[in-house]
Write an enzyme that holds these catalytic residues in place. Structure first.
Site, PDB file in Angstrom:
ATOM      1  N   ILE A 288      31.539  24.685  68.402  1.00 28.21           N
ATOM      2  CA  ILE A 288      32.025  24.461  66.811  1.00 28.21           C
ATOM      3  C   ILE A 288      31.768  25.889  66.021  1.00 28.21           C
ATOM      4  O   ILE A 288      30.730  26.633  65.855  1.00 28.21           O
ATOM      5  CB  ILE A 288      30.539  23.820  66.480  1.00 28.21           C
ATOM      6  N   GLU A 290      30.739  27.006  63.240  1.00 27.89           N
ATOM      7  CA  GLU A 290      29.951  26.759  61.976  1.00 27.89           C
ATOM      8  C   GLU A 290      30.156  27.855  61.175  1.00 27.89           C
ATOM      9  O   GLU A 290      29.821  27.658  60.035  1.00 27.89           O
ATOM     10  CB  GLU A 290      28.498  26.565  62.468  1.00 27.89           C
ATOM     11  N   ASP A 332      55.572  35.079  29.706  1.00 29.71           N
ATOM     12  CA  ASP A 332      55.738  35.678  28.336  1.00 29.71           C
ATOM     13  C   ASP A 332      56.503  36.775  28.525  1.00 29.71           C
ATOM     14  O   ASP A 332      56.622  37.530  29.504  1.00 29.71           O
ATOM     15  CB  ASP A 332      54.373  36.098  27.676  1.00 29.71           C
ATOM     16  N   ASP A 604      48.514  34.406  26.152  1.00 33.88           N
ATOM     17  CA  ASP A 604      47.582  34.745  25.608  1.00 33.88           C
ATOM     18  C   ASP A 604      46.949  34.450  24.491  1.00 33.88           C
ATOM     19  O   ASP A 604      45.966  34.935  23.865  1.00 33.88           O
ATOM     20  CB  ASP A 604      48.172  36.412  25.089  1.00 33.88           C
ATOM     21  N   ASP A 608      47.727  28.597  23.994  1.00 25.96           N
ATOM     22  CA  ASP A 608      48.198  28.629  25.304  1.00 25.96           C
ATOM     23  C   ASP A 608      47.214  27.968  26.291  1.00 25.96           C
ATOM     24  O   ASP A 608      47.611  27.879  27.509  1.00 25.96           O
ATOM     25  CB  ASP A 608      48.734  30.128  25.672  1.00 25.96           C
TER      26      ASP A 608
END
Length: 870
Positions: A288, A290, A332, A604, A608
């Site tokens: 396993i 883990e 942008d 910015d 926004d």
């Protein structure tokens, strides 16, 4: 101390500060020592001892400890002194716990470093100078400036206010912004929501600007009193970690079932009950994975630190995973795709005279929030406004002198709806001058002209300037005999006298063009979203390669007239969106997402924030971005550069690919251990590996190579691949087939070693050879994980971490077998040179076999058609 029931001057007197110059540096340092840092105290972290003990808080580990206790009790009850098994189990479990603690500590330190990198700043006046400082350094008495989009860094009493509105929902539950007024005096028993002359830490300025005196910091602020409302104690688990935990549970159930089956078979084969119990439990623990969530956390944290060095601050760990699957980057224009160094290159006044141009430049510098230092060497403000102030300076018009001679008495701040800004100035003759600047196509309609032709000429000139990729602003003014009784846009922004047009150029970033090309090769669609004129946007987009071929441009007006369904259908036809409002950005994001795209969005401004939250990856500007935008974002670009986003995507892809490598390696190795034990028992061969062998292999081969793979450098062609689609690729049937086949390969190699040792020597030698082969072959197999192509198509030895893990693991394994005293503890025997030769031949077979499989076209191990691209 109450500061809202008295005047600002009285507050300044009490706090011993100056309303013009602020605190002195020495005074502020003394107050910082007295009040401490301006931050919310974090909950006390659990001790190292507690965290160490929590490493044992795992079902399988607890079973293993019980098994060790039972082993100890059996030996003690029988009067034997053979406590080697329980001691070895305890040592290995403790070593695993220490390793887990170290991984957790490293991840925490990495995340703490990121918190410091992304800590908010404040604009403060000290010794009469405006400066940006870390908000933790604020003290009571500091004079701070706030404006639209700023987070309020501390509780403060307003001294000056211009149309200020603050968002205080976290404190008051008020859903709409609250109007603030520096002149207001509240009653001494006023509730927080009624203290209209105060701004509070944790709130944000949604409109206007002002000057304020800090009154309370840190835990003494209102938000400090209810810190649990805003304090995030732990980072949320990432989707990938949750996915791995789900997979771990399924593997755990499967491993337990198989181990129970192996236990029953062992009993039927007449193998001693306790030995089979210990073997089954050890196999379950080894099988396993883990440690996967912890390993993933450390990989993400290290990756995030690496990205921070390249100007990408990741605020939320899930963003690292999401970055790898980004298929659309909406950016942008100004400052991100361009250099953000606006320069005035054209000035066209109404009368065309030299004096007219100078007046136009002068007015543009006055209707302007950029601040010019006393020495005129430094400017603080928006790049566009800065260009106007510097242009005025070149025309011998100093903004500081202008503001002294024509002081600003009121203003209407710019907003994206009006696309205008207006300021009011008192003239020496007692009259008032209002100046309005903004988008020419909006402004010209509000102005009066001598004739209709003049209006048309300037509208045409505006288009011509925009076609040359210039940022164009219009300036107009109006003379008032007395201070207007209404300071509203409807009243002031009409019947204006047009002054002229100013054209500015912000050249494209050189690296942005290359980044756009990289995006397209990587299957990522770059999209420009800007508030600029369509012609300006198109000109820059063409230079960068964003707008080419059949790509189209859409304006905000066209977008407003289009339904969301229609936008969803045609969204991929458009690469440029011009003249858009922040609300349009959300629609664009949702349109791409409706088509299955993973969208990155830059922003910015305070408006926004909705788009940044709506996007799969919100990227805020670290230089020009507001605090509100940064808070809404998943990632902050410290250089506001489009190329940085593309590099972050590359890193995200690399991190995700490395996680896949580690998962692949761990699971195939663990399956190999199960195959070895199960096959030997089914064939009646006895037990090829003892409990301590399995635990040792789990310790040596799982952690170090898995982490080393997580530090692998990205494939050179990682940005030549198409984006992967979500996390399903990590666990698709092809990966499971590879994991299963490679696990069987490792198991068979270990069985061959066991059979050889049994046939030519004895059972103990057979177990020793199986032990060595299983361990070292897994270390060798880790190199196969580095690429889906031939290992020799890359430099197999350029991952120094993996070489180190291999060297340490091999040396430890060799020592365990060849040092007689240690070999006795592990119940193995030193091997002869001939036996070692067989082991080494078997251990290099994973490279040979997987290379042949990779070369075999159509093999499920490397089906090019189904190959996972990360």
């Amino acid at each position: 101390m109450k500061c809202y029931d008295t005047s600002a001057k009285e507050v300044a007197r009490i706090l011993e500060t100056d309303l013009k110059f602020g605190l002195g540096e020495r005074q502020s340092q003394s107050l910082l020592e007295k009040y401490g840092p301006n931050k919310i105290e974090e909950k006390k972290k659990p001790s190292m001892l507690y965290r160490f003990l929590m490493q044992f808080n795992d079902f399988m580990i607890l079973i293993l400890l019980v098994a060790a206790a039972v082993s100890f009790w059996v030996s003690f009850s029988n009067g034997e002194s053979d406590f080697i098994d329980p001691i070895i189990i305890l040592v290995i479990v403790v070593l695993n716990a220490i390793l887990g603690l170290v991984q957790e500590y490293k991840a925490e330190k990495s995340l703490d470093a990121l918190k410091k990198l992304s800590s908010p700043t404040a604009k403060v006046i000290r010794d009469g100078k405006l400066m940006h400082i870390n908000s933790e350094e604020l003290v009571p008495g500091d004079l701070i400036m706030v404006e639209t989009g700023d987070f309020v860094p501390a509780d403060a009493r307003l001294v000056k206010s211009t149309s200020i509105k603050a968002e205080e929902s976290a404190l008051t539950g008020e859903s709409v912004p609250v109007e603030k007024n520096a002149e207001y005096i509240a009653s001494s028993d006023a509730a927080i929501g009624d203290r209209k002359n105060m701004i509070f830490s944790g709130s944000s300025i949604s409109y206007g600007n002002g000057l304020a005196i800090v009154t309370h910091t840190g835990m003494l602020t209102e938000v400090g009193k209810i810190a649990k409302m805003i304090f995030e104690d732990e980072s949320p688990e990432t989707p990938l970690q949750k996915k791995l935990q789900e997979t771990g549970k399924l593997l755990g159930i499967g491993a337990l079932a198989i181990c129970l089956f192996i236990f029953i078979i062992g009993i039927l084969r007449k193998i001693e009950v306790f030995e089979m119990f210990m073997t089954s439990v050890s196999l379950a623990v080894a099988a396993i994975p883990e440690g996967l969530p912890a390993i993933v956390t450390i990989m993400l944290a290290i990756g995030v630190q690496r990205m921070a060095k390249r100007n990408s601050i990741i605020r939320k760990l899930p963003a690292v995973e999401t970055l790898g699957s980004a298929s659309v980057i909406c950016s942008d224009k100004t400052g991100t795709l361009t250099q953000n160094k606006m320069t005035v290159v054209e000035v066209h006044s109404v009368n065309g005279t030299k004096e007219g141009k100078k007046e136009l430049i002068k007015y543009s510098a006055m209707c302007n929030d950029t601040r010019l230092s006393d020495s005129s060497s430094d400017v603080f403000g928006d790049p566009t406004e800065t260009a106007l102030v510097l242009a005025a300076l070149n025309h011998q018009e100093n903004k500081n002198v202008l503001e002294r001679d024509l002081p600003r008495v009121s203003e209407i701040p710019f907003d994206s709806e009006r696309k205008l800004m207006t300021t009011i100035h008192k003239t020496p003759d007692g009259k008032y001058l209002s100046i309005t600047k903004g988008a020419p196509d909006v402004l010209i309609k509000l102005c009066t002209f001598q004739n209709i032709n003049q209006e048309k000429e300037f509208l045409k000139l505006n288009t011509q300037m925009a076609d040359k990729a210039l940022r164009v602003l219009g300036v107009a003014y109006r003379i008032h005999e007395k201070l207007p009784h209404k300071i509203t846009s409807d009243y002031l922004e009409r019947e204006l006298t047009f002054s002229g047009l100013i054209g500015m150029m912000d050249p494209p970033r050189e690296e942005a063009k290359e980044a756009v090309e990289t995006c397209k090769r990587a299957g990522i669609k770059p999209v420009m979203i800007t508030g600029d004129h369509g012609a300006t946007a198109a000109a820059i987009a063409k230079k960068l390669g964003i707008l080419e071929g059949s790509d189209k441009i859409m304006t905000g007006d066209e977008l407003s007239r289009m339904s969301q369904d229609d936008l969803n259908k045609c969204i991929y036809e458009y690469s440029v969106f011009a003249r858009v409002s922040p609300e349009h950005k959300v629609r664009i994001v949702k349109a791409f997402q409706s088509r299955g795209a993973v969208v990155s969005m830059t922003g910015d401004g305070v408006n926004d924030a909705p788009a940044l939250k709506a996007a799969d990856i919100g990227c805020a500007m670290g230089v020009g971005g507001t605090d509100v935008a940064k808070a809404a974002a998943d990632m902050i670009l410290t250089d506001d550069n489009f190329a940085t986003i593309v590099h972050a995507v590359k890193e995200g892809r690399g991190i995700y690919a490395n996680i896949k490598k580690s998962v692949h390696f761990l699971l195939s190795s663990n399956i190999g251990e199960i195959v070895t034990i199960l096959s030997a028992l089914l064939m009646g061969w006895g037990t090829p590996l003892l409990a301590i062998h399995l635990l040792w292999v789990n310790l040596v081969t799982d952690s170090l190579p898995a982490i080393a793979l997580g530090l692998d450098s990205p494939d050179k062609d990682i940005m030549e691949r198409k984006p992967f689609k979500g996390q399903k690729n990590l666990f698709d049937k092809w990966l499971w087939q590879r994991i299963g086949a490679e696990g069987i390969m490792i198991g068979l190699l270990s069985l061959i070693a066991f059979a050889y040792g049994n046939a030519f020597y004895n059972e103990v030698v057979g177990q020793t050879m199986a032990f060595a082969t299983l361990s070292i072959s897994q270390l060798v197999h880790a190199f196969n994980m580095r690429t889906d192509k031939s290992l020799f198509s890359i430099n197999p030895f350029d991952n120094k971490y993996l070489l180190g893990a291999f060297g340490i693991g091999t040396l430890l394994q060799f020592s365990v077998i060849m040092i007689p005293q240690v070999a006795t503890i592990f119940k193995v025997v030193p091997l002869t040179a001939a036996a070692w030769l067989v082991v080494l031949l078997l251990c290099i077979m994973p490279i040979v076999i997987v290379e042949l499989q990779k070369a075999s076209s159509g093999s499920p191990l490397v089906s090019k058609k189904k190959q996972i691209t990360a």
